[in-house]
Design an enzyme around this catalytic site. Structure first.
Site, short mmCIF file in Angstrom:
data_model
loop_
_atom_site.label_atom_id
_atom_site.label_comp_id
_atom_site.label_asym_id
_atom_site.label_seq_id
_atom_site.Cartn_x
_atom_site.Cartn_y
_atom_site.Cartn_z
N GLY A 15 -3.25 39.97 74.57
CA GLY A 15 -4.28 39.96 75.60
C GLY A 15 -5.24 41.12 75.53
O GLY A 15 -5.87 41.46 76.54
N SER A 16 -5.43 41.72 74.36
CA SER A 16 -6.36 42.85 74.31
C SER A 16 -7.80 42.37 74.48
O SER A 16 -8.63 43.07 75.06
CB SER A 16 -6.20 43.64 73.00
OG SER A 16 -6.80 42.98 71.92
N ASN A 17 -8.13 41.17 74.00
CA ASN A 17 -9.47 40.65 74.26
C ASN A 17 -9.65 40.27 75.72
O ASN A 17 -10.74 40.45 76.27
CB ASN A 17 -9.77 39.44 73.34
CG ASN A 17 -10.36 39.89 72.01
OD1 ASN A 17 -11.39 40.56 71.98
ND2 ASN A 17 -9.71 39.51 70.92
N MET A 95 -3.28 30.26 71.18
CA MET A 95 -2.72 29.79 69.92
C MET A 95 -2.56 28.28 69.85
O MET A 95 -1.76 27.76 69.06
CB MET A 95 -1.37 30.48 69.66
CG MET A 95 -1.48 32.00 69.59
SD MET A 95 -2.69 32.57 68.34
CE MET A 95 -1.76 32.23 66.83
N ARG A 96 -3.31 27.56 70.67
CA ARG A 96 -3.26 26.10 70.63
C ARG A 96 -4.66 25.57 70.30
O ARG A 96 -5.65 26.16 70.72
CB ARG A 96 -2.84 25.55 72.00
CG ARG A 96 -1.48 26.04 72.46
CD ARG A 96 -0.36 25.19 71.89
NE ARG A 96 0.94 25.80 72.17
CZ ARG A 96 2.09 25.18 71.91
NH1 ARG A 96 2.09 23.97 71.37
NH2 ARG A 96 3.22 25.78 72.16
N ASN A 112 -14.80 31.00 71.61
CA ASN A 112 -13.62 31.56 70.97
C ASN A 112 -14.02 32.79 70.16
O ASN A 112 -15.14 32.88 69.66
CB ASN A 112 -13.00 30.52 70.01
CG ASN A 112 -11.73 31.02 69.34
OD1 ASN A 112 -10.83 31.56 69.99
ND2 ASN A 112 -11.65 30.85 68.03
N HIS A 114 -12.84 34.96 66.77
CA HIS A 114 -12.03 34.78 65.57
C HIS A 114 -12.16 36.01 64.68
O HIS A 114 -13.26 36.51 64.46
CB HIS A 114 -12.48 33.52 64.82
CG HIS A 114 -11.68 33.24 63.58
ND1 HIS A 114 -10.45 32.64 63.62
CD2 HIS A 114 -11.91 33.52 62.28
CE1 HIS A 114 -9.97 32.53 62.39
NE2 HIS A 114 -10.83 33.07 61.55
#
Lengths: 224, 224
Positions: A15-17, A95-96, A112, A114
């Protein structure tokens, strides 16, 4: 700042983002506020981060399909996002793979982040892919989510140099720092209603030319 | 500077990267000298550039296979490179795919410059591929040539930002300027014998730790 734009975050891990988005909102750099965290993993560290920040947490059983969300799970996520009045969905280490129910419920409103310069190194473990390929420049990408894997229109990219004596761990940390800068900046552009999608290309209106009101963030799809 | 390292250039077109290599050599920035230009296209502008610079030109009929070199053509190129005592082969806009004869004759001693951040956008028209994909960061790559297309170990990459209001022409010009910086710098590192290949990764020795002598440029393949 338009704090009336409401952001829901989906995350599965550290959860750092998520923390970077919360910090940006607290400092008035996000142009939006974080109204909920949705996770498929009740034991993820991001849950404690959200609770400490006073952000409501919703845990959704992802269903049985590994790597994907079941249709019921997707619908429960959509219901939770709507219950919190979310305008923009941010995937922050979720992660889904997002499916058609969520995509249809938030068209042009799912971002998102990446850890590579897409289209190089999509999918899992992008930092390691880049490191082992021997690139000298990698980075991070914020993009709109579509039905493919890390394939949607690109909103923002930041390059990160790979050093000859780098380690994968050090490189990953520098990419993560770039993510923490890029993701809040991209969310702000969305929240300010500045993003326009033309085919695969995303352009920004000047900040001063945009009127700000709730829902202004929804990008207009121009001609390709 | 080790001007005893001898470079042969293969080019098919305008020759601006050839001109950048010639200029770097003249200014003592290449660590090597350009001893011949080999082209498959006798009417290419690069021929006049070479003649003006006093660099011998060899025209080789590429044979019949479109996009590739015939085996006889490859052997004639190898013969010409050997006749000029070449240590390092530079592909500067050479529009033919290098085959096994040339690869075997100059192992670890063929460099190519490509107008994208590989592995994104290999092959033809890389600038347009990147532009139409909507990336925000592209650039150029200098890499060792192997049997694949733009797939060999990466020596140097330089990022180039794409602007929202960019044109393909303006972007292409900025990438070309980056190529003109990166290619001579990579050749110098080779000529100074500083490059080491470990699997897919290329590392550099410190400039001060390397003794310079003819043939020092041949990179040592380390363990992967």
């Amino acid at each position: 700042m338009n704090a009336d734009v409401r952001v829901g975050v989906l995350a599965s891990g550290r959860g750092s983002n998520f923390a970077a988005l919360v910090a940006a909102a607290a400092q008035g750099r996000l142009g939006a506020r974080i109204v909920c965290l949705i996770t498929d993993n009740p034991s993820a560290p991001v849950v404690a981060t959200a609770e400490a920040a006073g952000v409501p947490v919703v845990v959704v059983d992802p269903g049985t399909r590994h790597g994907r969300l079941g249709t019921e799970a997707e619908q429960r996520i959509v219901d939770a996002l709507r219950a919190h009045g979310v305008h923009l969905v941010c995937l922050a280490g979720f992660m889904r793979i997002v499916g058609p129910v969520l995509l249809a419920a938030f068209p042009g409103a799912i971002l998102n982040v990446h850890p590579s310069l897409l289209p190089s190194f999509p999918g899992l473990d992008a930092q390691r892919q880049a490191f082992e390929h021997g690139v000298q420049v990698t980075g991070c990408t914020v993009h709109f989510v579509d039905a493919g894997i890390d394939s949607g229109p690109i909103v923002m990219q930041q390059p990160v140099q790979v050093h000859d004596d780098d380690t994968l761990e050090a490189l990953t940390a520098r990419i993560l720092a770039a993510e923490h800068r890029a993701f809040p900046a991209a969310v702000r552009q969305w929240a300010e209603g500045r993003l326009r999608i033309h085919g695969r290309r995303v352009a920004r209106l000047e900040a001063t030319t945009v009127s700000r009101h709730p829902g202004a963030g929804h990008p207009v799809h121009g001609e390709a």
